[in-house]
Design an enzyme around this catalytic site. Structure first.
Site, PDB file in Angstrom:
ATOM      1  CG  ASP A  13      -2.305  -1.107   0.942  1.00  0.00           C
ATOM      2  OD1 ASP A  13      -2.166  -1.848   0.213  1.00  0.00           O
ATOM      3  OD2 ASP A  13      -2.160  -1.998   2.007  1.00  0.00           O
ATOM      4  CE  LYS A  16       3.138  -2.654  -4.145  1.00  0.00           C
ATOM      5  NZ  LYS A  16       2.756  -2.247  -3.262  1.00  0.00           N
ATOM      6  N   GLY A  17       0.257   1.214  -6.986  1.00  0.00           N
ATOM      7  CA  GLY A  17      -0.495   1.314  -8.750  1.00  0.00           C
ATOM      8  C   GLY A  17      -0.079   2.808  -8.874  1.00  0.00           C
ATOM      9  CG  ASN A  38      -2.660 -11.425  -1.857  1.00  0.00           C
ATOM     10  OD1 ASN A  38      -2.045 -11.085  -3.309  1.00  0.00           O
ATOM     11  ND2 ASN A  38      -1.345 -11.774  -1.686  1.00  0.00           N
ATOM     12  CB  ALA A  39      -2.239  -7.322  -5.053  1.00  0.00           C
ATOM     13  N   GLY A  40      -4.997  -5.023  -3.642  1.00  0.00           N
ATOM     14  CA  GLY A  40      -5.285  -3.801  -3.571  1.00  0.00           C
ATOM     15  C   GLY A  40      -4.461  -2.438  -4.647  1.00  0.00           C
ATOM     16  CG  HIS A  41      -2.300  -2.455  -7.117  1.00  0.00           C
ATOM     17  ND1 HIS A  41      -1.135  -3.020  -8.212  1.00  0.00           N
ATOM     18  CD2 HIS A  41      -1.758  -2.991  -6.101  1.00  0.00           C
ATOM     19  CE1 HIS A  41      -0.180  -3.607  -7.533  1.00  0.00           C
ATOM     20  NE2 HIS A  41       0.237  -3.742  -5.607  1.00  0.00           N
ATOM     21  CB  THR A 128      -6.443 -10.547   1.953  1.00  0.00           C
ATOM     22  OG1 THR A 128      -5.659 -12.007   0.848  1.00  0.00           O
ATOM     23  CG2 THR A 128      -5.049  -9.695   2.015  1.00  0.00           C
ATOM     24  CD  GLN A 223       0.609  -8.361  -2.503  1.00  0.00           C
ATOM     25  OE1 GLN A 223       1.505  -9.588  -3.225  1.00  0.00           O
ATOM     26  NE2 GLN A 223      -0.423  -9.049  -2.442  1.00  0.00           N
ATOM     27  CB  THR A 300      -9.954  -6.762   3.949  1.00  0.00           C
ATOM     28  OG1 THR A 300      -8.764  -5.598   4.253  1.00  0.00           O
ATOM     29  CG2 THR A 300      -9.019  -8.069   2.874  1.00  0.00           C
ATOM     30  N   GLY A 301     -10.998  -3.824   3.629  1.00  0.00           N
ATOM     31  CA  GLY A 301     -11.742  -2.594   3.814  1.00  0.00           C
ATOM     32  C   GLY A 301     -11.206  -2.050   5.277  1.00  0.00           C
ATOM     33  N   GLY A 414      -0.909  14.095  -5.090  1.00  0.00           N
ATOM     34  CA  GLY A 414      -2.138  13.931  -4.737  1.00  0.00           C
ATOM     35  C   GLY A 414      -2.712  12.119  -5.653  1.00  0.00           C
TER      36      GLY A 414
HETATM   37  P1  IMP Z   1      -1.867 -13.097   2.427  1.00  0.00           P
HETATM   38  O1  IMP Z   1      -1.119 -12.299   1.168  1.00  0.00           O
HETATM   39  O2  IMP Z   1      -3.468 -12.777   1.939  1.00  0.00           O
HETATM   40  O3  IMP Z   1      -1.554 -14.210   2.535  1.00  0.00           O
HETATM   41  O4  IMP Z   1      -1.923 -12.369   3.216  1.00  0.00           O
HETATM   42  C1  IMP Z   1      -0.377 -12.184   4.391  1.00  0.00           C
HETATM   43  C2  IMP Z   1      -0.142 -11.102   5.198  1.00  0.00           C
HETATM   44  O5  IMP Z   1       0.058  -9.867   3.763  1.00  0.00           O
HETATM   45  C3  IMP Z   1      -1.047  -9.902   6.152  1.00  0.00           C
HETATM   46  O6  IMP Z   1      -1.103  -9.726   6.437  1.00  0.00           O
HETATM   47  C4  IMP Z   1      -2.338  -9.613   4.258  1.00  0.00           C
HETATM   48  O7  IMP Z   1      -2.428  -7.940   5.171  1.00  0.00           O
HETATM   49  C5  IMP Z   1      -0.606  -8.386   4.256  1.00  0.00           C
HETATM   50  N1  IMP Z   1      -0.811  -8.754   2.800  1.00  0.00           N
HETATM   51  C6  IMP Z   1      -1.619  -9.010   1.796  1.00  0.00           C
HETATM   52  N2  IMP Z   1      -1.680  -8.499   0.616  1.00  0.00           N
HETATM   53  C7  IMP Z   1      -1.320  -7.329   0.993  1.00  0.00           C
HETATM   54  C8  IMP Z   1      -1.625  -6.345  -0.239  1.00  0.00           C
HETATM   55  O8  IMP Z   1      -1.584  -5.871  -1.076  1.00  0.00           O
HETATM   56  N3  IMP Z   1      -1.120  -4.742   0.915  1.00  0.00           N
HETATM   57  C9  IMP Z   1      -0.671  -4.921   2.098  1.00  0.00           C
HETATM   58  N4  IMP Z   1      -0.987  -5.888   2.715  1.00  0.00           N
HETATM   59  C10 IMP Z   1      -1.474  -7.192   1.860  1.00  0.00           C
HETATM   60 MG    MG Z   2      -2.178  -2.157  -2.010  1.00  0.00          MG
END
Ligand code: IMP
Ligand code: MG
Length: 427
Positions: A13, A16-17, A38-41, A128, A223, A300-301, A414
């Site tokens: 976070d 990078k996006g 698991n990523a959110g960009h 996540t 990540q 995940t919010g 920004g």
């Molecule tokens: P997982 O990747 O869902 O197995 O989660 C493992 C750890 O990585 C946890 O602490 C998540 O919150 C963290 N994590 C996974 N993806 C992201 C991301 O895109 N941004 C920030 N933290 C992440």
């Molecule tokens: Mg993110």
């Protein structure tokens, strides 16, 4: 003909996006090399916000190739939803390519992620819950199912059958759950396969050919460094390799073909999930930064934990990935404070150290050693020259350069694509 890797230098976070999207303007190919949904960009273009989980940030440009590399774990349902949602907003996704070697996240991976976290109780990682860890477990155990298998329904069914037999034993006998049935999974995955079929290909060949032809290739890490399976704060990490070396494995390119590595540094630190965090602010200042920066997980919010900038971490990240320059983000979020702090060392058992410890118990005993900086007023995001930035902003950036020994190439002022100051050309 540069090939450039963009890596997060904290716990994800970092922005990078936004940086990838900005650099993608000049690139021909943008590649995701690890991680999964698991990523959110977040990318903001002309005030329109896009939240991407699996699609590379380059997808917002119609004329680029956007590659999901072999190192990514793909949840077909998430990917199909993401493609349809972009298309419904008028984005052309025909430039997408998906590696046939990428592994699939299956419904049993998602359930296992939940059950494993529950059974860990207080020692949970805070994942996540997207099934990413269990999918990589199966990959390493050599029972994974790959994207390419979707194109061969008989092979897919066989592999699914073998896996379900095994997983259902775990669900029934270990967790006391109902077994999962094969047919609904088969049906929904083969339906997704119909949507994904035109995009699936041998992506490593495509990327290497592009580099050979002198095209510009941008590798987008998901990540961050301290979530790296080997180099992060294990076990509070993800199951893949966000560090620059991960791009070589996760995209199928040799290290000799990479020209630059840009480390993305958020002007403060955040972490979502459990694990130690030396500069964490559990007070009103942390809460204020969280609100100002909308620091809530895109996937995940969850509210993100917030802390001061930790240059001990960034310096170590720079070594691990061989950064050639930095992109500093979210300087605007830090505006309006009287004083700001930046950690440049830790105090451990009375001694000052500047190396990042491998032991979590040592790390949790480390007290940050801070340098204080005067704050700055609101930043004009349209600022295009270093000289036009407030002197205190420049002092802050100079300290980052001094401690890391690296040049700041980009400064994000920004959320919008255009709110970016280029100090040094990346491509
Ligand atoms: P997982 O990747 O869902 O197995 O989660 C493992 C750890 O990585 C946890 O602490 C998540 O919150 C963290 N994590 C996974 N993806 C992201 C991301 O895109 N941004 C920030 N933290 C992440
Ligand atoms: Mg993110």
């Amino acid at each position: 003909m540069p090939a450039v890797i963009v890596v997060g230098s904290q716990w994800g976070d970092e922005g990078k996006g936004k940086i990838t999207d900005y650099l993608a303007l000049q690139a021909d190919v943008v590649v995701r090399y690890q991680g999964g949904p698991n990523a959110g960009h977040t990318v903001v273009v002309d005030g329109q916000e896009f939240q991407l989980h699996l699609l590379p940030s380059g997808i917002l440009y119609p004329d680029k190739l956007s590659v999901i590399g072999n190192g990514v774990v793909v949840d077909p349902e998430v990917l199909v939803d993401e493609i349809h949602s972009l298309e419904s907003r008028g984005i052309d996704t025909r430039g997408l390519r998906i590696s046939a070697r990428a592994h699939l996240i299956m419904p049993y991976h998602k359930l296992l992620d939940v059950l494993q976290e529950e059974s860990m109780g207080a020692r949970k990682i805070g994942t996540t819950l997207k099934g990413v860890g269990p999918a990589y477990m199966d990959k390493a155990a050599r029972v994974g199912i790959r994207v390419g298998d979707l194109l061969e329904p008989d092979v897919f069914r066989d592999k699914l059958e073998v896996n379900l037999k095994d997983k259902n034993r775990i669900f029934q006998h270990f967790y006391g759950r109902e077994p999962m049935s094969l047919e609904p999974i088969l049906e929904s995955y083969l339906a997704a396969a119909q949507v994904l079929r035109p995009y699936i290909t041998e992506t490593s060949v495509l990327i290497n050919d592009a580099i050979s032809r002198g095209q510009k290739v941008l590798f987008e890490g998901a990540q961050g460094t301290f979530l790296d399976l080997d180099h992060g704060t294990y076990p509070y990490v993800t199951s893949s390799h966000p560090v620059a070396g991960g791009a070589c494995i996760g995209a199928g390119v040799g290290p000799t073909r990479i020209d630059k590595v840009i480390g993305v540094v958020k002007a403060y630190t955040s972490r979502v999930g459990d694990g130690p965090f030396p500069t964490e602010l559990k007070d009103d200042t942390g809460a204020l930064i969280r609100e100002k920066g909308h620091e809530y997980g895109v996937t995940t919010g969850r509210p993100r934990r917030i802390g001061w900038l930790d240059l001990v971490m960034v310096k170590y990240a720079a070594v691990l990935s061989g950064f050639t320059g930095l992109a500093v983000t979210r300087m605007d979020v830090l505006s309006g404070f009287d004083t700001l702090k930046v950690a440049y060392a830790y105090r451990y058992r009375g001694q000052e150290i500047t190396s990042f410890p491998s032991s979590l118990s040592v790390l949790s005993q480390c007290e940050p050693v801070y340098r204080e900086f005067p704050g700055w007023p609101e930043i004009d995001p349209a600022c295009r020259r270093l000289e036009d930035l407030h002197p205190n902003v420049r002092r802050y950036l100079e300290f980052v350069e001094e401690v890391t020994g690296l040049k700041v190439a980009l400064v994000s002022l920004g959320r919008n694509r255009k709110d970016t100051l280029t100090l040094e050309n990346v491509f």
